[in-house]
Scaffold this motif. Structure first.
Motif, PDB file in Angstrom:
ATOM      1  N   TYR A  27      41.365  48.151  36.205  1.00  0.00           N
ATOM      2  CA  TYR A  27      42.478  46.684  36.622  1.00  0.00           C
ATOM      3  C   TYR A  27      42.865  46.650  38.154  1.00  0.00           C
ATOM      4  O   TYR A  27      42.118  45.777  38.334  1.00  0.00           O
ATOM      5  CB  TYR A  27      43.506  46.041  35.798  1.00  0.00           C
ATOM      6  N   ARG A 192      45.642  38.649  37.999  1.00  0.00           N
ATOM      7  CA  ARG A 192      44.455  38.519  38.902  1.00  0.00           C
ATOM      8  C   ARG A 192      44.664  38.901  40.004  1.00  0.00           C
ATOM      9  O   ARG A 192      45.715  38.394  40.976  1.00  0.00           O
ATOM     10  CB  ARG A 192      44.010  37.139  38.755  1.00  0.00           C
ATOM     11  N   ASP A 195      39.430  41.331  44.023  1.00  0.00           N
ATOM     12  CA  ASP A 195      38.699  42.007  43.323  1.00  0.00           C
ATOM     13  C   ASP A 195      38.465  42.199  41.766  1.00  0.00           C
ATOM     14  O   ASP A 195      37.133  43.270  41.519  1.00  0.00           O
ATOM     15  CB  ASP A 195      39.129  43.315  43.673  1.00  0.00           C
ATOM     16  N   ASN A 196      39.436  41.746  40.817  1.00  0.00           N
ATOM     17  CA  ASN A 196      39.115  41.641  39.071  1.00  0.00           C
ATOM     18  C   ASN A 196      39.244  40.857  38.397  1.00  0.00           C
ATOM     19  O   ASN A 196      39.169  40.867  37.464  1.00  0.00           O
ATOM     20  CB  ASN A 196      40.485  42.447  38.616  1.00  0.00           C
ATOM     21  N   HIS A 197      38.342  39.670  39.500  1.00  0.00           N
ATOM     22  CA  HIS A 197      38.150  38.047  38.701  1.00  0.00           C
ATOM     23  C   HIS A 197      37.760  38.890  36.907  1.00  0.00           C
ATOM     24  O   HIS A 197      38.141  37.978  36.196  1.00  0.00           O
ATOM     25  CB  HIS A 197      37.092  37.650  39.219  1.00  0.00           C
ATOM     26  N   ASP A 198      36.603  39.272  37.610  1.00  0.00           N
ATOM     27  CA  ASP A 198      35.684  39.112  36.223  1.00  0.00           C
ATOM     28  C   ASP A 198      36.805  40.367  34.543  1.00  0.00           C
ATOM     29  O   ASP A 198      36.557  39.453  33.978  1.00  0.00           O
ATOM     30  CB  ASP A 198      34.019  39.751  35.771  1.00  0.00           C
ATOM     31  N   PHE A 199      37.152  41.242  35.234  1.00  0.00           N
ATOM     32  CA  PHE A 199      38.122  41.842  34.512  1.00  0.00           C
ATOM     33  C   PHE A 199      39.091  41.538  33.852  1.00  0.00           C
ATOM     34  O   PHE A 199      39.442  41.118  32.164  1.00  0.00           O
ATOM     35  CB  PHE A 199      38.494  42.904  35.067  1.00  0.00           C
ATOM     36  N   ASP A 201      39.129  38.170  33.343  1.00  0.00           N
ATOM     37  CA  ASP A 201      38.977  36.356  32.881  1.00  0.00           C
ATOM     38  C   ASP A 201      38.509  38.010  30.673  1.00  0.00           C
ATOM     39  O   ASP A 201      38.724  36.652  30.680  1.00  0.00           O
ATOM     40  CB  ASP A 201      37.672  35.886  33.380  1.00  0.00           C
ATOM     41  N   HIS A 202      37.844  38.523  31.430  1.00  0.00           N
ATOM     42  CA  HIS A 202      38.273  39.559  29.745  1.00  0.00           C
ATOM     43  C   HIS A 202      38.869  40.348  28.942  1.00  0.00           C
ATOM     44  O   HIS A 202      39.386  40.158  27.706  1.00  0.00           O
ATOM     45  CB  HIS A 202      36.893  40.512  30.030  1.00  0.00           C
ATOM     46  N   HIS A 203      40.389  40.500  29.975  1.00  0.00           N
ATOM     47  CA  HIS A 203      41.277  41.256  29.760  1.00  0.00           C
ATOM     48  C   HIS A 203      42.250  41.238  29.329  1.00  0.00           C
ATOM     49  O   HIS A 203      43.298  40.990  29.442  1.00  0.00           O
ATOM     50  CB  HIS A 203      40.834  42.558  29.859  1.00  0.00           C
ATOM     51  N   HIS A 204      43.157  39.424  30.524  1.00  0.00           N
ATOM     52  CA  HIS A 204      44.079  38.904  30.663  1.00  0.00           C
ATOM     53  C   HIS A 204      44.496  38.887  29.129  1.00  0.00           C
ATOM     54  O   HIS A 204      44.068  38.170  27.814  1.00  0.00           O
ATOM     55  CB  HIS A 204      44.380  38.313  31.880  1.00  0.00           C
ATOM     56  N   GLN A 312      44.698  30.065  39.849  1.00  0.00           N
ATOM     57  CA  GLN A 312      43.233  31.138  41.006  1.00  0.00           C
ATOM     58  C   GLN A 312      43.447  31.871  42.058  1.00  0.00           C
ATOM     59  O   GLN A 312      42.104  31.867  42.534  1.00  0.00           O
ATOM     60  CB  GLN A 312      42.271  30.778  40.029  1.00  0.00           C
TER      61      GLN A 312
END
Ligand code: SAM
Length: 325
Positions: A27, A192, A195-199, A201-204, A312
């Motif tokens: 993350y 957020r 560097d971790n936008h996708d991560f 979105d999937h894991h928060h 965001q």
């Protein structure tokens, strides 16, 4: 005393001493960082750290947390701890670490004056720990934690970033750990960063699911002191240790902000997620604290009421290793 436009008082300095980190947490720094000495050439020196902490202490700072990157990569970490501890007015020197060097170094850190320790452990399952951090070091870190306990470091906390698919089911493991050990385990909601936008979105995951689970199991929330930071703490009569929740997406999280941050190259971060940061370095070249004190007095007026994570907007924060979380 440093007080901002929203009547928040700042008595807590989080000082990063390096941006380099040897872990590759999925993350934060999944590709690692450059730990070479050329990359680290701009880190604050011991004299600069002493002058910085002296000025903050004269403005009411009582607690300094040394963080990073991974602060134990600094060879002079014991000197940094001792230097902070020797500044008049500083009553607590704390360290946040991934625990990689805990077993080898915690005795020396304690001898240098360390009062409090936070160790980041996102899973108590070795395979998952390795999947998250890139390192098969869980057992060594747990051995270091045991030694820290034996050394009577009075405040030991474990930080665990709450993540869907990685540790959302870890509450039982952590409750078993704190049942007989004097630690506070703190779940931190994943934040957020740029560097971790996708991560993200999937894991928060919201910490409220942990809160509901704790209350259902008879845990109670502790009353918060007037100037306590934003963490919420829970206790249970049958458990020696406690559980904490850090929920930066919750309402009014920033209202209790009591901390300021300085990066390893001497920039003032008024917020973890601010857009711009002013370098303090020019004020750290002589032993006269007044220019820095005056500067901090005027800078504090620029601290925003809240972060803008809900919009965001992570400011200029690429990842938290650049400032220490
Ligand atoms: N290397 C040290 C460590 O591992 O504790 C200190 C630096 S690390 C950036 C400080 C804390 O920030 C760790 O507990 C880490 O898990 C947490 N952290 C890093 N990125 C985060 C994120 N995006 N959201 C929430 N916590 C994060």
């Amino acid at each position: 005393m440093l007080v901002d436009n929203y009547a928040r008082r700042f008595t807590y300095l989080r000082l990063s001493v390096t941006e380099a980190c040897n872990f590759r947490c999925n993350y934060c720094l999944p590709d690692g960082t450059d730990c070479s000495s050329s990359k680290r050439a701009g880190e604050l020196t011991l004299d600069e750290i002493r002058r910085l902490v002296t000025a903050f202490a004269q403005l009411g700072t009582k607690k300094v947390r040394i963080t990073g990157g991974e602060p134990s990569l600094r060879r002079d970490l014991c000197d940094i701890i001792a230097t902070c501890k020797a500044v008049p007015g500083i009553d607590t020197v704390a360290l946040t670490t991934n625990g990689y060097r805990l077993l080898q170094d915690v005795s020396a850190w304690k001898a240098a004056g360390l009062d409090a320790l936070n160790v980041s452990i996102d899973s108590l399952e070795a395979a998952r720990f390795k999947m998250i951090t890139g390192h098969d070091k869980l057992q060594k870190i747990l051995d270091g934690l045991k030694l820290a306990e034996e050394l009577n470091i009075s405040k030991i906390k474990i930080n665990s970033v709450l993540m869907r698919h990685f540790n959302e089911d870890a509450l039982d493991d952590f409750l078993a750990l704190v049942h007989s050990r004097p630690f506070t385990l703190r779940f931190i909601e994943l934040m957020r960063t740029n560097d971790n936008h996708d991560f993200f979105d999937h894991h928060h995951l919201s910490g409220s699911m942990i809160e509901h689970e704790l209350l259902a199991r008879g845990w109670q929330e502790r009353e918060r002191h007037q100037h306590a930071g934003p963490a919420r703490e829970f206790h249970h009569p049958d458990s020696r240790g406690g559980i904490g929740l850090i929920m930066p997406y919750s309402k009014d999280f920033c209202a209790s902000c009591n901390r300021l941050r300085v990066s390893s190259d001497g920039k003032l971060f008024l917020c973890l997620f601010a857009d711009e940061h002013q370098s303090l370095r020019e004020h750290l070249q002589t032993d006269n604290p007044l220019p820095l004190i005056n500067y901090l007095h005027s800078a504090i007026g620029g601290k925003a009421a809240t972060h803008y994570l809900h919009q965001q907007n992570s400011g200029s924060t690429r990842q938290l290793a650049m400032i220490g979380g």
